[in-house]
Design an enzyme around this catalytic site. Structure first.
Site, mmCIF file in Angstrom:
data_model
loop_
_atom_site.group_PDB
_atom_site.id
_atom_site.type_symbol
_atom_site.label_atom_id
_atom_site.label_comp_id
_atom_site.label_asym_id
_atom_site.label_seq_id
_atom_site.Cartn_x
_atom_site.Cartn_y
_atom_site.Cartn_z
ATOM 1 N N GLY A 36 0.526 -8.373 -6.596
ATOM 2 C CA GLY A 36 0.596 -6.927 -6.751
ATOM 3 C C GLY A 36 1.082 -6.547 -8.130
ATOM 4 N N GLY A 53 1.788 -3.240 -9.149
ATOM 5 C CA GLY A 53 2.289 -1.879 -9.186
ATOM 6 C C GLY A 53 3.520 -1.845 -10.083
ATOM 7 N N VAL A 58 -5.000 -11.438 -1.512
ATOM 8 C CA VAL A 58 -4.311 -12.523 -0.813
ATOM 9 C C VAL A 58 -4.494 -12.338 0.684
ATOM 10 C CG1 VAL A 58 -2.077 -13.606 -0.387
ATOM 11 C CG2 VAL A 58 -2.630 -12.748 -2.675
ATOM 12 N N GLU A 85 3.340 18.470 -3.523
ATOM 13 C CA GLU A 85 2.571 18.547 -4.768
ATOM 14 C C GLU A 85 1.101 18.834 -4.491
ATOM 15 O OE1 GLU A 85 5.460 15.458 -7.254
ATOM 16 O OE2 GLU A 85 3.674 14.732 -6.237
#
Length: 420
Positions: free
Chosen positions: A26, A28, A97, A189
């Protein structure tokens, strides 16, 4: 030294790989910070991600509402890490994965390839949770990826186009009714920006319809919006949403979502002063889901392989040093981790699922790997909370900032918070 893909295969060290190998799953916020922090260490780093780009998720709603183009919030992983790659010990692979073989210290990719690790950092993030009602996903997409943002943008703009074509006012109304489920930062938002689109951006672009007549409804099951903020900022956020033209329904618990709208229950005050739960149906052809988050399925895969514990959201419960019991070479960070901060060792506190927490965990995991390589004891994770912010619309926002070491909090809203 650049290694071919084949040199990663197998369950043990290869002649081409003499340095300890750190595999990061990952890219991020947590994974990216871990890779950067390890780039100077005497290790080989392999970063694996399902996509080839790093995504700035806090601004996904801007792409979903056509306020920003995708490249403004997504950058190629290899470009972001180009300086680290140039040092010769970092490789980036695009792949998914499928399983983790902790007995052999290797992971398995979607093509069946096995990649050995000496240290593993799981930073696979989170996905949507529909609280057991996964059939709602096709009617109410969530917002976690660029694909999600494109789907929502297409549905929002298509709804206005369908309303322009519809001649029957009764049939047109559901096309001009937009529902957002969940009033956390993403939901707030999203609702605020959609209200601005209807009230301003599209107000002069149609002949048969007036986009300003569109309804933007934000539904929240809890008593107030932005539940992680203080009561006064939550109240201010609701006021700003309503000033933008959005409708806010708190205490509204969704019971079903179909292609034609939302069913929800809400407590209403009766003439005698008592409250009663009543059922309602909101006709809407465009629903956005921002209510639930679940950890990546890799958490369950890790639990199956190691016996580690998961919390109710599927997050891996980690030890103070961010490893899992019995596996000092496996770290879990970011939204996949159920972690605590040990700023006060006697009273550890949960780490919120926000980007600063993920970044700090990624750096701490890298730091502890380097300590272990030197024969030193790892350190407990300590989270420094600098506050929270939510943008509601142009010139509308709320901010809650914590100043470390002096135990002071600053709260402000409106134009000043938006500028900040």
């Amino acid at each position: 030294m650049t290694l071919s893909t084949s040199s990663f295969s197998g369950t043990g060290s290869t002649p081409a790989q003499q340095k300890p190998r750190v595999v990061i799953i990952g890219c991020g916020f947590g994974g990216l910070e871990a890779a950067k922090a390890l780039s100077d260490a005497d290790v080989e780093i392999v970063v694996i991600d399902r996509t080839n780009h790093h995504l700035f998720q806090p601004l996904l709603y801007q792409v979903a509402t056509a306020g920003l183009p995708a490249p403004a919030i997504a950058g190629p992983i290899r470009h972001i890490l180009r300086k680290q790659i140039a040092r010769g010990n970092l490789t980036v692979l695009m792949g998914e994965v499928t399983s983790i073989d902790t007995a052999s210290d290797c992971i398995v990719l979607d093509g069946g390839e096995h990649i050995h690790y000496d240290h593993l950092i799981l930073a696979a993030g989170a996905t949507h949770s529909y609280f057991g009602r996964d059939e709602w996903a096709k009617y109410a997409p969530g917002l976690k990826t660029l694909g999600d943002a494109f789907t929502i943008r297409r549905r929002v703009l298509t709804a206005f186009e369908q309303a322009e074509r519809e001649t029957d006012p009764a049939k047109r109304e559901p096309w001009l009714t937009f529902a957002v489920v969940g009033a956390g930062p993403t939901g707030v938002e999203m609702a605020g920006t959609m209200a601005e689109i209807a009230q301003q951006t599209l107000s002069t672009e149609f002949r048969r319809i007036d986009s300003r007549m569109a309804r933007i409804i934000l539904l929240e099951g809890a008593p107030r919006v932005l539940g992680t903020f203080t009561d006064d900022l939550s109240k201010r956020a609701k006021e700003q949403l309503e000033m933008l033209g959005a409708e806010v329904l708190t205490g509204a618990k969704v019971t079903n979502i179909t292609a034609f709208g939302i069913h929800y229950d809400i407590n209403e005050t009766q003439p005698d002063g008592s409250t009663k739960s009543t059922s309602h149906f909101l006709p809407s052809r465009t629903v956005v889901w921002a209510a639930g988050v679940a950890a990546s399925p890799l958490g369950r895969a890790l639990a199956k392989s190691t016996g580690c514990q998961l919390d109710r959201a599927g997050r891996v419960i980690v030890q103070p040093d961010l490893t899992i019991p019995g596996h000092s070479n496996i770290y879990v960070v970011g939204d996949l981790a159920s972690a605590k901060s040990y700023l006060d060792p006697k009273h550890p506190t949960p780490v919120p699922g926000v980007s600063p927490g993920a970044k700090q965990m990624g750096r701490k995991a890298a730091f502890n790997i380097m300590r272990r390589m030197k024969g030193l004891e790892p350190q407990s994770f300590r989270y420094f909370d600098y506050g929270s912010m939510a943008t509601i619309g142009k010139r509308a926002a709320v901010a809650m900032l914590d100043i470390p070491f002096i135990n002071k909090q600053i709260k402000f809203s409106g134009f000043s918070a938006w500028l900040f």
